[in-house]
Design a protein around this motif. Structure first.
Motif, PDB file in Angstrom:
ATOM      1  N   GLU A 488       0.908  -1.239   0.022  1.00 46.92           N
ATOM      2  CA  GLU A 488       0.084  -0.131   0.100  1.00 46.92           C
ATOM      3  C   GLU A 488       0.825   1.302  -0.084  1.00 46.92           C
ATOM      4  O   GLU A 488       1.911   1.364   0.327  1.00 46.92           O
ATOM      5  CB  GLU A 488      -0.974  -0.022   1.228  1.00 46.92           C
ATOM      6  CG  GLU A 488      -0.339  -0.208   2.282  1.00 46.92           C
ATOM      7  CD  GLU A 488      -1.207  -0.270   3.773  1.00 46.92           C
ATOM      8  OE1 GLU A 488      -2.461  -0.425   3.517  1.00 46.92           O
ATOM      9  OE2 GLU A 488      -0.937   0.057   4.739  1.00 46.92           O
ATOM     10  N   TRP A 489       0.446   2.284  -0.574  1.00 43.01           N
ATOM     11  CA  TRP A 489       1.104   3.616  -0.801  1.00 43.01           C
ATOM     12  C   TRP A 489      -0.036   4.626  -0.122  1.00 43.01           C
ATOM     13  O   TRP A 489      -1.223   4.530  -0.598  1.00 43.01           O
ATOM     14  CB  TRP A 489       1.306   4.086  -2.206  1.00 43.01           C
ATOM     15  CG  TRP A 489       2.388   2.736  -2.713  1.00 43.01           C
ATOM     16  CD1 TRP A 489       3.806   2.789  -2.654  1.00 43.01           C
ATOM     17  CD2 TRP A 489       1.819   1.474  -3.284  1.00 43.01           C
ATOM     18  NE1 TRP A 489       3.978   1.990  -3.391  1.00 43.01           N
ATOM     19  CE2 TRP A 489       3.422   1.228  -3.910  1.00 43.01           C
ATOM     20  CE3 TRP A 489       0.808   0.952  -3.866  1.00 43.01           C
ATOM     21  CZ2 TRP A 489       2.893  -0.179  -4.512  1.00 43.01           C
ATOM     22  CZ3 TRP A 489       0.756  -0.139  -4.573  1.00 43.01           C
ATOM     23  CH2 TRP A 489       1.873  -0.719  -4.672  1.00 43.01           C
ATOM     24  N   LEU A 507       4.769   1.729 -12.698  1.00 41.33           N
ATOM     25  CA  LEU A 507       4.316   3.180 -12.823  1.00 41.33           C
ATOM     26  C   LEU A 507       2.857   3.133 -12.281  1.00 41.33           C
ATOM     27  O   LEU A 507       1.989   2.431 -12.850  1.00 41.33           O
ATOM     28  CB  LEU A 507       4.527   3.811 -14.127  1.00 41.33           C
ATOM     29  CG  LEU A 507       4.039   5.319 -14.101  1.00 41.33           C
ATOM     30  CD1 LEU A 507       4.841   6.274 -13.166  1.00 41.33           C
ATOM     31  CD2 LEU A 507       3.749   6.018 -15.532  1.00 41.33           C
ATOM     32  N   LEU A 508       2.786   4.003 -11.138  1.00 43.58           N
ATOM     33  CA  LEU A 508       1.288   4.432 -10.682  1.00 43.58           C
ATOM     34  C   LEU A 508       0.942   5.908 -10.917  1.00 43.58           C
ATOM     35  O   LEU A 508       2.131   6.675 -10.525  1.00 43.58           O
ATOM     36  CB  LEU A 508       1.461   3.966  -9.331  1.00 43.58           C
ATOM     37  CG  LEU A 508       0.723   2.543  -8.947  1.00 43.58           C
ATOM     38  CD1 LEU A 508       0.663   2.347  -7.606  1.00 43.58           C
ATOM     39  CD2 LEU A 508      -0.819   2.095  -9.515  1.00 43.58           C
ATOM     40  N   LEU A 520       2.922  10.957  -9.266  1.00 43.63           N
ATOM     41  CA  LEU A 520       3.615   9.776  -9.786  1.00 43.63           C
ATOM     42  C   LEU A 520       4.364   8.910  -8.725  1.00 43.63           C
ATOM     43  O   LEU A 520       4.993   9.391  -7.970  1.00 43.63           O
ATOM     44  CB  LEU A 520       4.581  10.122 -10.825  1.00 43.63           C
ATOM     45  CG  LEU A 520       3.916  10.869 -12.118  1.00 43.63           C
ATOM     46  CD1 LEU A 520       5.193  11.091 -12.986  1.00 43.63           C
ATOM     47  CD2 LEU A 520       2.909  10.146 -12.835  1.00 43.63           C
ATOM     48  N   TRP A 521       3.972   7.426  -8.989  1.00 49.80           N
ATOM     49  CA  TRP A 521       4.545   6.587  -7.924  1.00 49.80           C
ATOM     50  C   TRP A 521       5.441   5.391  -8.601  1.00 49.80           C
ATOM     51  O   TRP A 521       5.026   4.938  -9.766  1.00 49.80           O
ATOM     52  CB  TRP A 521       3.451   5.835  -7.177  1.00 49.80           C
ATOM     53  CG  TRP A 521       2.464   6.696  -6.529  1.00 49.80           C
ATOM     54  CD1 TRP A 521       1.532   7.342  -6.820  1.00 49.80           C
ATOM     55  CD2 TRP A 521       2.513   7.241  -5.105  1.00 49.80           C
ATOM     56  NE1 TRP A 521       0.878   8.148  -6.301  1.00 49.80           N
ATOM     57  CE2 TRP A 521       1.399   8.041  -4.852  1.00 49.80           C
ATOM     58  CE3 TRP A 521       3.281   6.918  -3.904  1.00 49.80           C
ATOM     59  CZ2 TRP A 521       1.246   8.620  -3.704  1.00 49.80           C
ATOM     60  CZ3 TRP A 521       2.994   7.456  -2.669  1.00 49.80           C
ATOM     61  CH2 TRP A 521       1.814   8.045  -2.376  1.00 49.80           C
ATOM     62  N   GLN A 525       9.256   1.610  -4.695  1.00 53.83           N
ATOM     63  CA  GLN A 525       9.420   2.444  -3.612  1.00 53.83           C
ATOM     64  C   GLN A 525       8.056   2.843  -2.832  1.00 53.83           C
ATOM     65  O   GLN A 525       6.843   2.566  -3.484  1.00 53.83           O
ATOM     66  CB  GLN A 525      10.139   3.612  -4.149  1.00 53.83           C
ATOM     67  CG  GLN A 525      11.134   3.408  -4.862  1.00 53.83           C
ATOM     68  CD  GLN A 525      11.932   4.653  -5.657  1.00 53.83           C
ATOM     69  OE1 GLN A 525      11.342   5.911  -5.126  1.00 53.83           O
ATOM     70  NE2 GLN A 525      12.838   4.676  -6.625  1.00 53.83           N
ATOM     71  N   ARG A 526       8.475   3.299  -1.637  1.00 56.55           N
ATOM     72  CA  ARG A 526       7.234   3.749  -0.700  1.00 56.55           C
ATOM     73  C   ARG A 526       6.804   4.986  -0.923  1.00 56.55           C
ATOM     74  O   ARG A 526       5.667   5.666  -0.936  1.00 56.55           O
ATOM     75  CB  ARG A 526       7.424   3.554   0.734  1.00 56.55           C
ATOM     76  CG  ARG A 526       7.656   1.977   1.001  1.00 56.55           C
ATOM     77  CD  ARG A 526       6.149   1.630   1.544  1.00 56.55           C
ATOM     78  NE  ARG A 526       6.175   0.343   1.774  1.00 56.55           N
ATOM     79  CZ  ARG A 526       5.101  -0.551   2.198  1.00 56.55           C
ATOM     80  NH1 ARG A 526       3.838  -0.011   2.011  1.00 56.55           N
ATOM     81  NH2 ARG A 526       5.487  -1.852   2.660  1.00 56.55           N
ATOM     82  N   ALA A 527       7.718   6.191  -1.216  1.00 57.75           N
ATOM     83  CA  ALA A 527       7.548   7.479  -1.171  1.00 57.75           C
ATOM     84  C   ALA A 527       7.218   7.886  -2.761  1.00 57.75           C
ATOM     85  O   ALA A 527       7.367   7.044  -3.694  1.00 57.75           O
ATOM     86  CB  ALA A 527       8.719   8.172  -0.868  1.00 57.75           C
ATOM     87  N   CYS A 528       6.202   8.897  -2.986  1.00 60.99           N
ATOM     88  CA  CYS A 528       6.055   9.429  -4.052  1.00 60.99           C
ATOM     89  C   CYS A 528       7.163   9.896  -4.914  1.00 60.99           C
ATOM     90  O   CYS A 528       8.247  10.608  -4.332  1.00 60.99           O
ATOM     91  CB  CYS A 528       5.022  10.393  -3.728  1.00 60.99           C
ATOM     92  SG  CYS A 528       4.508  11.490  -5.281  1.00 60.99           S
TER      93      CYS A 528
END
Length: 569
Positions: A488-489, A507-508, A520-521, A525-528
């Protein structure tokens, strides 16, 4: 300008002669053209230059008082002329004043003609090796260097396009046949360059002489930077390193390069290397923002992409626009307008050349894309919030806490196949690729009140993504657990997430409810990675819908449609 005799280039090629400066003419003992070693006068073309030089020789004799012992151009500095054998002399005395004057005139022989000028040069360069001094030898070497330099300069001038036609013939007029030979040589260089670009380099490390299949295997282990440097070595390596096979592994690890997690290539028409270049702009957040469409009143638009067309809802209409070749602009005149609802269009999808729309009037509309065929039927008691269609099956979700299944077949439109009762309003819906047609399970547990899901999408039959009011993006894998998500983010500003979009790999993209922020995520990685606020405080708007390609991201807000161009930042 003296034109070369016809067929000079062919003669040069047949006899194997090298084009270069003409050798100096052979001189007689009196400074006239004649056979070597012969003291008598020879037959040649002296002209005014020869008369002038003979006058200089005579004046030099009177000044120095040396009227006897004329030099001959025989070998070894000793001649057998008609006036007897001179005794042993130095190189300067043997050459005479004419040779001294000719040595001074060597760099300007084109201007001062022939005669003793050439005799002086010959006396310096080809004189008696035993008696000539080191200084004269140095002067001879310097003269030869200058002459070779002038030859190379003339060849360079003749090889330049345009100047060869204007200056080449004049510069080489004193060498018969050179203009034609230079033209033939220039054409050969162009053909050789064309062959070199496609042929493998003959010189270099033995590694490049391996079979191409083996080279592809070796170079497939290189990273992006190493492949870029290798492409700068030569034309052949630049072509070789552009092979899609070498970039496929790098592209699968990049953001939005057109490859899914399973390795499926969704953009086969675009070279993989070009997609990797654009993916670096996604990773670094380099893009150019623009507005594609504007509307006067506040809307809740939804959109879909198909090939080079954009479909977007405005109030109770769905409009179709065509993209221009750059993909960052639209033709202002719509291709088609689809109507049929009495209230706003809440959601729609494209399937089987049809547009299936859900409206606030509780109806479902079915529109044929390439015709005027439109059918609408009552589906729910309240507004239809969401709809999806796969495999000839339509599923709709409503505010009345039900989800219904409908056929797409033209003869059975409006016949409900199945009704699913839920505990709350249905805001989003998606059909599993398995097409089971029944409720399999509930996702998640122990969610706080109000943690509704506003957008959901399948990536594969067993994996899906969701987002909503609780400000989280969740990744679910039905094979591991249906009660707990895999990853989860969290939205850093605790904003509701209205929509999400993914490239099917790493990519999210998410759209939040305040200030039109698109994030963009990187799913590893956890951070944006990056955030793009598309509106300011007076016009704060949620991002209602997101769509992306390998080069562009489109965001639909209350008053306009934005595009982020990552191809031309």
């Amino acid at each position: 300008m003296v034109s070369p005799p016809p067929g000079a280039a062919a003669v040069a090629a047949r006899t194997g002669l090298r084009v270069g400066p003409a050798p100096p003419p052979l001189m007689g003992s009196q400074g006239r053209l004649g056979p070597p070693g012969n003291g008598g006068p020879g037959e040649g073309e002296g002209g005014e230059a020869r008369n002038l030089q003979e006058g200089r020789v005579a004046r030099g004799k009177r000044r120095k008082g040396k009227g006897k012992g004329k030099a001959r151009a025989g070998q070894g500095g000793r001649g057998s002329g008609a006036e007897g054998k001179p005794g042993p002399q130095t190189a300067k005395e043997a050459a005479g004043p004419g040779a001294e004057a000719g040595a001074r005139a060597c760099p300007r022989e084109e201007a001062e003609g022939s005669g003793s000028v050439e005799e002086g040069a010959r006396g310096i360069i080809k004189g008696d090796e035993g008696s000539a001094g080191a200084g004269k030898e140095a002067q001879g070497r310097e003269y030869r260097k200058k002459e070779a330099w002038r030859v190379r300069a003339r060849r360079r001038e003749g090889a330049r396009p345009g100047r060869a036609q204007r200056q080449g013939g004049q510069a080489w007029a004193d060498i018969p046949g050179t203009g034609v030979a230079m033209a033939a040589e220039a054409g050969g260089e162009e053909e050789e360059a064309a062959r070199e670009s496609a042929a493998r380099p003959a010189a270099g490390p033995a590694l490049w002489r391996l079979p191409e299949e083996l080279l592809l295997l070796i170079c497939s282990y290189l990273d992006m930077r190493a492949l870029g440097r290798l492409a700068q070595v030569c034309r052949w390596l630049r072509r070789f390193t552009s092979c899609d096979l070498l970039w496929r592994r790098i592209a699968r690890a990049s953001l939005n390069s057109g490859f899914t997690r399973l390795g499926t290539d969704l953009m086969t028409s675009v070279p993989v290397k070009e997609r990797v270049k654009v993916s670096q702009n996604w990773r670094l957040g380099r893009c150019r923002e623009a507005i594609l469409l504007k509307w006067r009143c506040s809307q809740m638009p939804w959109m879909q992409l198909e090939d080079d067309s954009l479909y977007i809802s405005q109030a109770n209409f769905i409009l179709a626009y065509q993209f221009r070749p750059d993909g960052a602009s639209l033709n202002r005149r719509p291709l088609g307008v689809f109507a049929g609802h009495d209230e706003d269009v809440c959601h729609f999808v494209l399937a089987n050349s049809h547009i299936i729309s859900a409206g606030g009037d509780g109806k479902i509309g079915v529109h044929k894309i390439h015709s005027t065929f439109t059918v609408k039927y009552s589906a729910h008691e309240q507004e239809v919030n969401c709809v999806d269609c796969k495999g000839g099956i339509i599923v709709s979700g409503s505010r009345d806490r039900t989800a219904k299944v409908w056929p797409l077949a033209s003869g059975r439109l409006g016949q409900c196949l199945h009704t699913i009762q839920t505990e709350d309003r249905v805001w989003s819906i998606a059909i599993s690729p398995l097409l089971s047609g029944q409720l399999m399970t509930h996702l998640g547990s122990d969610f706080p009140p109000g943690a509704g899901v506003l957008d959901v999408m399948y990536e594969s039959p067993f994996t899906l993504l969701s987002c909503g009011y609780d400000t989280y993006v969740r990744y679910w894998d039905l094979r591991t657990s249906v009660r707990k998500c895999v990853m989860e983010w969290e939205e850093p500003h605790d904003s509701t997430l209205y929509c999400l979009q993914t490239d099917g790999n790493h990519l999210l993209a998410t759209g939040s409810s305040y200030y039109g922020v698109v994030r963009l995520w990187d799913r590893r990685q956890r951070a944006c990675l990056h955030a793009f606020p598309l509106t300011s405080t007076p016009l704060s708007s949620p991002v209602y819908c997101l769509r992306l390609t390998t080069k562009h991201l489109y965001a639909a807000l209350s008053y306009n449609l934005h595009v982020l161009d990552f191809q031309n930042p």
